[in-house]
Design a protein around this motif. Structure first.
Motif, PDB file in Angstrom:
ATOM      1  N   ALA A  89      13.705  -4.047  18.676  1.00 43.13           N
ATOM      2  CA  ALA A  89      12.893  -3.512  17.588  1.00 43.13           C
ATOM      3  C   ALA A  89      12.999  -4.443  16.390  1.00 43.13           C
ATOM      4  N   ALA A  90      12.016  -4.358  15.497  1.00 42.04           N
ATOM      5  CA  ALA A  90      12.031  -5.181  14.289  1.00 42.04           C
ATOM      6  C   ALA A  90      11.500  -4.371  13.124  1.00 42.04           C
ATOM      7  N   GLN A  91      12.033  -4.632  11.956  1.00 39.85           N
ATOM      8  CA  GLN A  91      11.613  -3.937  10.747  1.00 39.85           C
ATOM      9  C   GLN A  91      10.278  -4.523  10.285  1.00 39.85           C
ATOM     10  N   ILE A  92       9.213  -3.933  10.775  1.00 33.93           N
ATOM     11  CA  ILE A  92       7.849  -4.333  10.438  1.00 33.93           C
ATOM     12  C   ILE A  92       7.143  -3.091   9.913  1.00 33.93           C
ATOM     13  N   LYS A  93       6.272  -3.271   8.940  1.00 36.73           N
ATOM     14  CA  LYS A  93       5.644  -2.075   8.369  1.00 36.73           C
ATOM     15  C   LYS A  93       4.206  -2.324   7.961  1.00 36.73           C
ATOM     16  N   GLY A  94       3.534  -1.235   7.698  1.00 38.38           N
ATOM     17  CA  GLY A  94       2.191  -1.283   7.145  1.00 38.38           C
ATOM     18  C   GLY A  94       1.185  -2.000   8.019  1.00 38.38           C
ATOM     19  N   VAL A 139       7.983   3.435  14.706  1.00 37.30           N
ATOM     20  CA  VAL A 139       8.627   4.682  14.316  1.00 37.30           C
ATOM     21  C   VAL A 139       9.034   4.586  12.846  1.00 37.30           C
ATOM     22  N   PRO A 140       8.651   5.554  12.007  1.00 37.28           N
ATOM     23  CA  PRO A 140       8.989   5.504  10.582  1.00 37.28           C
ATOM     24  C   PRO A 140      10.398   6.026  10.310  1.00 37.28           C
ATOM     25  N   LEU A 141      11.088   5.397   9.379  1.00 41.76           N
ATOM     26  CA  LEU A 141      12.433   5.820   9.027  1.00 41.76           C
ATOM     27  C   LEU A 141      12.468   6.679   7.773  1.00 41.76           C
ATOM     28  N   ASN A 142      11.561   6.412   6.836  1.00 45.37           N
ATOM     29  CA  ASN A 142      11.698   7.024   5.515  1.00 45.37           C
ATOM     30  C   ASN A 142      10.412   6.880   4.719  1.00 45.37           C
ATOM     31  N   VAL A 143      10.433   7.415   3.524  1.00 48.55           N
ATOM     32  CA  VAL A 143       9.354   7.206   2.557  1.00 48.55           C
ATOM     33  C   VAL A 143       9.973   6.819   1.217  1.00 48.55           C
ATOM     34  N   HIS A 144       9.553   5.680   0.703  1.00 46.97           N
ATOM     35  CA  HIS A 144       9.926   5.276  -0.659  1.00 46.97           C
ATOM     36  C   HIS A 144       8.725   5.504  -1.578  1.00 46.97           C
ATOM     37  N   ARG A 145       8.985   6.107  -2.718  1.00 48.18           N
ATOM     38  CA  ARG A 145       7.934   6.194  -3.732  1.00 48.18           C
ATOM     39  C   ARG A 145       8.037   4.952  -4.612  1.00 48.18           C
ATOM     40  N   VAL A 146       6.926   4.259  -4.784  1.00 45.87           N
ATOM     41  CA  VAL A 146       6.912   3.030  -5.577  1.00 45.87           C
ATOM     42  C   VAL A 146       6.706   3.321  -7.052  1.00 45.87           C
ATOM     43  N   ASN A 147       5.841   4.279  -7.383  1.00 43.68           N
ATOM     44  CA  ASN A 147       5.472   4.514  -8.786  1.00 43.68           C
ATOM     45  C   ASN A 147       6.451   5.441  -9.514  1.00 43.68           C
ATOM     46  N   TRP A 148       7.712   4.974  -9.610  1.00 41.26           N
ATOM     47  CA  TRP A 148       8.741   5.676 -10.374  1.00 41.26           C
ATOM     48  C   TRP A 148       9.038   4.924 -11.667  1.00 41.26           C
ATOM     49  N   LEU A 149       9.269   5.668 -12.727  1.00 43.29           N
ATOM     50  CA  LEU A 149       9.817   5.137 -13.983  1.00 43.29           C
ATOM     51  C   LEU A 149      11.197   5.731 -14.162  1.00 43.29           C
ATOM     52  N   TRP A 150      12.205   4.854 -14.352  1.00 39.89           N
ATOM     53  CA  TRP A 150      13.596   5.279 -14.554  1.00 39.89           C
ATOM     54  C   TRP A 150      13.977   5.038 -16.005  1.00 39.89           C
ATOM     55  N   VAL A 151      14.648   6.000 -16.608  1.00 40.89           N
ATOM     56  CA  VAL A 151      14.999   5.916 -18.024  1.00 40.89           C
ATOM     57  C   VAL A 151      16.483   6.252 -18.203  1.00 40.89           C
ATOM     58  N   SER A 300       2.280   6.462  -4.662  1.00 43.90           N
ATOM     59  CA  SER A 300       2.196   5.162  -4.028  1.00 43.90           C
ATOM     60  C   SER A 300       3.417   4.993  -3.132  1.00 43.90           C
ATOM     61  N   PHE A 301       3.195   4.815  -1.827  1.00 45.82           N
ATOM     62  CA  PHE A 301       4.331   4.866  -0.906  1.00 45.82           C
ATOM     63  C   PHE A 301       4.553   3.574  -0.126  1.00 45.82           C
ATOM     64  N   ASP A 302       5.812   3.402   0.231  1.00 45.20           N
ATOM     65  CA  ASP A 302       6.258   2.329   1.114  1.00 45.20           C
ATOM     66  C   ASP A 302       7.086   2.987   2.216  1.00 45.20           C
ATOM     67  N   ILE A 303       6.814   2.649   3.459  1.00 44.44           N
ATOM     68  CA  ILE A 303       7.524   3.262   4.577  1.00 44.44           C
ATOM     69  C   ILE A 303       8.207   2.187   5.403  1.00 44.44           C
ATOM     70  N   ASP A 304       9.525   2.254   5.503  1.00 41.73           N
ATOM     71  CA  ASP A 304      10.248   1.393   6.418  1.00 41.73           C
ATOM     72  C   ASP A 304      10.013   1.883   7.836  1.00 41.73           C
ATOM     73  N   SER A 305       9.780   0.960   8.751  1.00 46.04           N
ATOM     74  CA  SER A 305       9.529   1.365  10.135  1.00 46.04           C
ATOM     75  C   SER A 305       9.986   0.278  11.092  1.00 46.04           C
ATOM     76  N   PHE A 306      10.217   0.668  12.327  1.00 43.03           N
ATOM     77  CA  PHE A 306      10.556  -0.256  13.396  1.00 43.03           C
ATOM     78  C   PHE A 306       9.411  -0.311  14.397  1.00 43.03           C
ATOM     79  N   VAL A 307       8.971  -1.519  14.720  1.00 41.42           N
ATOM     80  CA  VAL A 307       8.063  -1.684  15.847  1.00 41.42           C
ATOM     81  C   VAL A 307       8.909  -1.961  17.083  1.00 41.42           C
TER      82      VAL A 307
END
Length: 427
Positions: A89-94, A139-151, A300-307
């Protein structure tokens, strides 16, 4: 104490996960996985996946390339596949999932997906990304939200300011932080981080429909239109509130600046949260989390996945077990508690997650219902890597060249995209 509690919770979660998969498989095999997780939190997340597979009797072989998924990983993977010796498997996404699938080198895991009813537990926009010709190849591992502001909460109090919800308020808070001698924005000037900030600004300035037309459809009228000019102007305005060391800075360093109070705000996906927790900071207490200004319920999402690549008969069971383990409730919980992201499964309970993660999950659910889940441009979820790279070159030039106007940058975006997609502007 918070740090100890976090580790304890994550440890208990993975213990449950390993127990659930502790039976020995009928045929043990080797699982070789290419990934590019290198930070301490990322390494911890990978360790949980290794433990799960080893508990089933399989051998784990690391194929780690610590370059953030850049050129080196692509070259090494291509070489291995071309030589007839691909990893399991390899960490490939989107979009890259579809590109690899068209080569005929990927293995279908649709049997596992049907048995585990993935279509029932994943939003369609997610499952569609994982499929090729109607069958799961990733196969997806997770969901990252991209549009976060941290203060940083302490810096915000010292500046006598409130969490900004609009871009006008953002710049007012930045001014207040600068007056007290704090760098207003911890900025990471690397390609995918530049683009992450840019897409978050675009989502807040133009809204979801603008985002879709500009970044998913690549509509030249929108890419070169007035909303893009406004987006570019807002994005460029952030620069005056960063510091001289921003260019080329790693995201871990920027997160440390925020944690220490050397900087007051940061625009970054929630992978940064794991580094905050590792530094003993409490999400939404010591470091506050809100959607980037103006982006509201959009996600706005980013999903780590393995092909999965074609492997020999001996390792097919190991490959199926890897896919099954990744999507199990227990692993989804354990992995994402460590990674800072949220489970991609909609049926995983969130009671052990922090408030930022629970808020992310709620917005993810709502976004799925309202059509507000938007694949990240910066992370290759919306467009091929070569298209994103061409757009980033324009964004970088605009950021660095004071004489370039927003009008000129917008025109260059249109030309850059047209050069990459000469036959059509549709994705």
């Amino acid at each position: 104490m918070k740090r100890h509690l976090y580790r304890t919770i994550a440890g208990l979660a993975i213990a449950c996960c390993v127990t659930a998969y502790s039976h020995a498989p009928a045929q043990a095999g080797e699982v070789e996985v290419l990934h590019f997780w290198a930070s301490s939190s990322e390494a911890g997340a990978v360790a949980r996946l290794k433990a799960t597979l080893r508990a089933q009797g399989h051998t784990w072989k690391d194929f780690a390339v610590a370059d953030g998924g850049g050129g080196l990983a692509v070259v090494l993977l291509g070489s291995r596949v071309k030589s007839g010796n691909p990893p399991t498997a390899a960490q490939i996404k989107g979009v890259a999932i579809q590109e690899w699938a068209r080569t005929g080198k990927l293995s279908s895991i649709d049997g596992v997906a049907r048995a585990e009813k993935w279509d029932d537990i994943l939003p369609p926009i997610v499952s569609d990304i994982m499929k090729y010709n109607g069958q799961y190849v990733a196969v997806p591992l997770n969901v990252h939200r991209v549009n976060w502001l941290w203060v940083n909460a302490a810096v915000l109090r010292k500046a006598n300011a409130k969490v900004p919800t609009t871009w006008s308020e953002f710049f007012e808070v930045a001014e207040a932080m600068r007056r007290i001698g704090v760098i207003p924005v911890a900025y990471s000037g690397r390609s995918w981080l530049d683009m992450g900030t840019f897409e978050s600004v675009a989502l807040g300035v133009g809204g979801p429909d603008f985002y879709r037309k500009a970044f998913l459809e690549l509509d030249p009228a929108v890419l070169g239109g007035p909303e893009m000019e406004k987006t570019l102007e807002t994005y460029k305005r952030i620069k005056q509130y960063t510091d001289g060391g921003a260019s080329g800075r790693d995201w871990i360093v920027a997160t440390d600046m925020l944690n220490r109070g050397a900087a007051g705000m940061m625009i970054m996906g929630d992978w940064a949260k794991a580094e905050m927790v590792g530094a003993g900071k409490r999400p939404d207490v010591d470091v506050l989390c809100v959607p980037t200004p103006g982006s509201g319920g959009a996600y706005s999402f980013d999903i780590d996945s393995f092909v999965m690549f074609h492997v020999n008969e001996q390792n097919r069971q190991a490959q199926s077990d890897l896919a099954r383990a990744v999507m199990s409730k227990d692993f989804q919980q354990a992995f994402n508690l460590t990674k800072g992201s949220i489970p991609v499964r909609l049926d995983v309970k969130m009671d052990q997650f922090d408030e930022c993660a629970r808020r992310s999950r709620q917005d993810f659910r709502n976004g799925a219902k309202r059509g507000l889940l938007l694949p990240s441009l910066a992370h290759g979820m919306a467009q091929p890597a070569h298209t994103v790279a061409a757009m980033w070159e324009v964004i970088l030039q605009f950021w660095n060249q004071d004489r370039m106007t927003a009008r000129e940058a917008a025109n260059r975006l249109v030309k850059a995209v047209k050069a990459e997609t000469p036959t059509s502007h549709a994705r």
